[in-house]
Design an enzyme around this catalytic site. Structure first.
Site, PDB file in Angstrom:
ATOM      1  CG  ASP A  98      17.618  85.598   6.525  1.00 37.42           C
ATOM      2  OD1 ASP A  98      17.525  85.216   8.140  1.00 37.42           O
ATOM      3  OD2 ASP A  98      18.116  85.341   6.029  1.00 37.42           O
ATOM      4  CG  ASP A 200      18.394  81.458   3.633  1.00 32.01           C
ATOM      5  OD1 ASP A 200      18.678  81.499   4.351  1.00 32.01           O
ATOM      6  OD2 ASP A 200      17.443  80.119   3.235  1.00 32.01           O
ATOM      7  CD  GLU A 255      22.483  80.043   5.875  1.00 33.17           C
ATOM      8  OE1 GLU A 255      22.248  80.465   5.012  1.00 33.17           O
ATOM      9  OE2 GLU A 255      22.521  79.374   6.972  1.00 33.17           O
ATOM     10  CG  HIS A 329      18.468  80.641  12.227  1.00 34.17           C
ATOM     11  ND1 HIS A 329      19.382  81.721  11.778  1.00 34.17           N
ATOM     12  CD2 HIS A 329      17.571  80.702  11.141  1.00 34.17           C
ATOM     13  CE1 HIS A 329      19.456  81.567  10.688  1.00 34.17           C
ATOM     14  NE2 HIS A 329      18.802  80.336  10.524  1.00 34.17           N
ATOM     15  CG  ASP A 330      20.391  76.972  10.889  1.00 36.38           C
ATOM     16  OD1 ASP A 330      20.859  78.135   9.518  1.00 36.38           O
ATOM     17  OD2 ASP A 330      19.015  77.702  10.773  1.00 36.38           O
TER      18      ASP A 330
END
Ligand code: ISL
Ligand code: CA
Length: 556
Positions: A98, A200, A255, A329-330
């Protein structure tokens, strides 16, 4: 264009803090992941996306990095990481890291230097602006975690920008030194042998030159979308590709909040000039509360979901590549959000949702526990919550009268990011086999009936169904390369689409509701064979029951 290996991959996202604790401190760690790599291999995924494991004060659970080239002590050591990477490769698994470079932690050495003085060599690594005449923030941009996106720093009398927590100052990507530092760090990880990056909020890195006010939400601030798809974002990603990415055979996924189909054709273009694929957000925001946004009461509309996903399938066809997901995870757990997490329908609706996503064109992502049918958690009190975004937004909504306290708890049960961060449920032993210590976050009480041990022991489990979906993708070109056509676009219960690749055709039928419906299969699918499904009857059965899902295959 020659097929790329990641076009037929299936990615499994590991949130290290909640995957497996090996040393009894109640916090998941890297040796815990190493111990359980065979589980991921058994599922059939071939790539692991590892949420951040770098040194971090954990203000945002690792998405606030204070040293990109060292491992957070709670998760282990760099030697532990090297052991995990080597074992993953020996099992034929790739590891994608990530990459969080829109911002750092405020405890990063760069920021400590930057905030020390206006004359620091690191001052322009971040985004500093003078207060307005009246001393207030430079503009009305808002933080994703609630409140203003600007924090005043006494030392130098200026504000710095943070689209997330004040402990996550945004980097200034217009500064070539920042790009040099990031590209060198990326090469360092790639030379260690990692297999790519999930990037990210990469669509936010190029801020608009003028810092003018944007359109505000009910909170009185803008969303971070004021910065999405900024003026130089594609220049910077093309530079990253030239100087780093193009030198390796890796997978990259952006993302990209705020991305449109047109922008995605650049971010994820098949010309390989930027990234391999990107996560769009439109389908995740469709059921947002019109006033309260993500932290409100969702209004699910299947027709809107179908049309949005069809737009992305056809909009990128032949031009770019989709990353397919329901969960990460969001986001809250999809079986609770768009399926039915009652005992009666949980497994059936989980398989239906999996069928709908995994028969589409693009690279599917599975978030840890999704393959078990893990559900949202019925939090008893707001005090149980850990997530900075949930806590920040609920606090702001309560303060501004958008939610009462009891409404906030109801919203937390529906929307909190903590819902997907409860410890992975390995078995029915204490703490679901996640830890022999005290778990850092509450274990979902339903672990005794929902856990990997039970799922792997049954042939009719959600886990086995995911395994079958993945193995079909590995052996069928029509799934990886076929075109997509939405059918029955306005049907409020059924999501029906077809895939075509030469003579091979699939019909995918998914009932997103409890309503029993009659559906007459269109030609040429009548009499076709059922490739996979969560019901026993065949294509002669025109009655589509609650959460039924099946795929018909024909070759003619
Ligand atoms: O879904 C969201 C916005 O609609 C947010 O939950 C999320 O913050 C946003 O998608 C950005 O996510 C990434 O950046 C954040 C971090 O909190 C998230 O965990 C990460 O996935 C800041 O690094
Ligand atoms: Ca641990």
């Amino acid at each position: 264009m020659k097929q790329k290996w990641w076009q037929s991959s299936v990615v499994y996202q590991v949130y290290p803090r909640s995957f497996r604790d090996s040393n009894g401190d109640g916090i998941g760690d890297i040796p815990g992941i190493t111990e359980r790599l065979e589980y991921i291999k058994a599922l059939g995924a071939d790539v692991i996306w590892l949420s951040p494991v770098y040194e971090s004060p954990n203000d945002d659970n690792g998405y606030d990095i204070s040293d990109y080239c060292s491992i957070m002590p709670e998760f282990g050591t760099m030697h532990d990481f090297d052991v995990m990477l080597e074992k993953a490769h020996s099992l034929g698994l790739r590891i994608v890291m990530d990459l969080v470079v829109n911002h750092t932690s405020d405890e990063h050495a760069w920021f400590a230097a930057s905030r020390s003085s206006k004359d620091s060599a690191y001052r322009d690594y971040y985004i500093w602006r003078d207060p307005k005449e009246d001393g207030s923030e430079p503009n009305n941009w808002g933080s994703c975690f609630g409140g203003s996106a600007w924090k005043y720093d006494e030392t130098t009398g200026q504000y710095f920008l943070h689209f997330f927590s004040p402990k996550q100052p945004d980097l200034n990507w217009d500064n070539p030194k920042v790009r040099d530092e990031v590209f060198a760090m990326m090469s360092w990880w790639l030379d260690k042998g990692v297999d790519g990056f999930r990037m990210d909020v990469i669509s936010l890195i190029s801020k608009p030159e003028d810092m003018r006010d944007g359109d505000v939400m009910a909170s009185g601030y803008t969303s971070f979308d004021v910065a999405s798809n900024g003026p130089h974002v594609h220049d910077y990603l093309r530079e990253m590709n030239r100087r780093v990415l193009s030198r390796y055979d890796i997978m990259t996924v952006g993302e990209t909040p705020g991305v449109t189909v047109e922008e995605a054709q650049k971010y994820a273009g098949l010309d390989g000039k930027e990234l391999c694929m990107c996560f769009q957000f439109e389908h995740m925001n469709l059921d947002a509360d019109p006033v309260r946004g993500k932290y409100g009461f969702p209004q699910f509309d299947l027709v809107a979901l179908k049309k949005n996903l069809a737009k992305w399938q056809t909009g990128l066809e032949g031009k770019a590549w989709n990353a397919l997901y329901w969960n990460n995870h969001d986001q809250p757990r999809v079986v609770s959000r768009w399926g039915d997490d009652s005992d009666r329908y949980r497994e059936k609706s989980a398989k239906m949702l999996a069928t709908c996503l995994h028969m589409m064109k693009g690279t599917p992502f599975i978030y840890q526990g999704e393959e078990l049918g893990m559900t949202n958690c019925r939090w008893e009190s707001l005090d149980e919550l850990n997530d900075i975004e949930t806590i920040g937004n609920l606090r702001h909504h309560i303060a501004s009268g958008l939610l009462t306290e009891e409404q906030a708890l109801a919203v937390a049960r529906l929307r909190s990011r903590d819902n997907t961060r409860t410890p992975f449920q390995w078995d029915s032993s204490a703490n679901a086999g996640f830890t022999r210590g005290t778990p850092w976050l509450r274990v979902n009480p339903d672990y005794e009936k929902i856990n990997a041990a039970d799922q792997m022991a049954r042939d009719d489990s959600v886990f086995r169904y995911y395994h079958e979906l993945i193995s079909l993708r590995k052996r069928m070109d029509v799934i990886v390369h076929g075109t997509f056509t939405l059918l029955e676009a306005d049907d409020p219960d059924l999501f029906v689409y077809k895939r075509e690749f030469g003579k091979e055709k699939l019909l995918v039928v998914c009932n997103f509701s409890k309503n029993e419906r009659e559906y007459i299969m269109p030609e040429p699918f009548c009499g076709g064979s059922v490739l996979i499904g969560n019901r026993s009857s065949g294509t002669e059965d025109r009655i589509i029951g609650p959460y039924d899902a099946f795929v018909i295959y024909v070759k003619k």
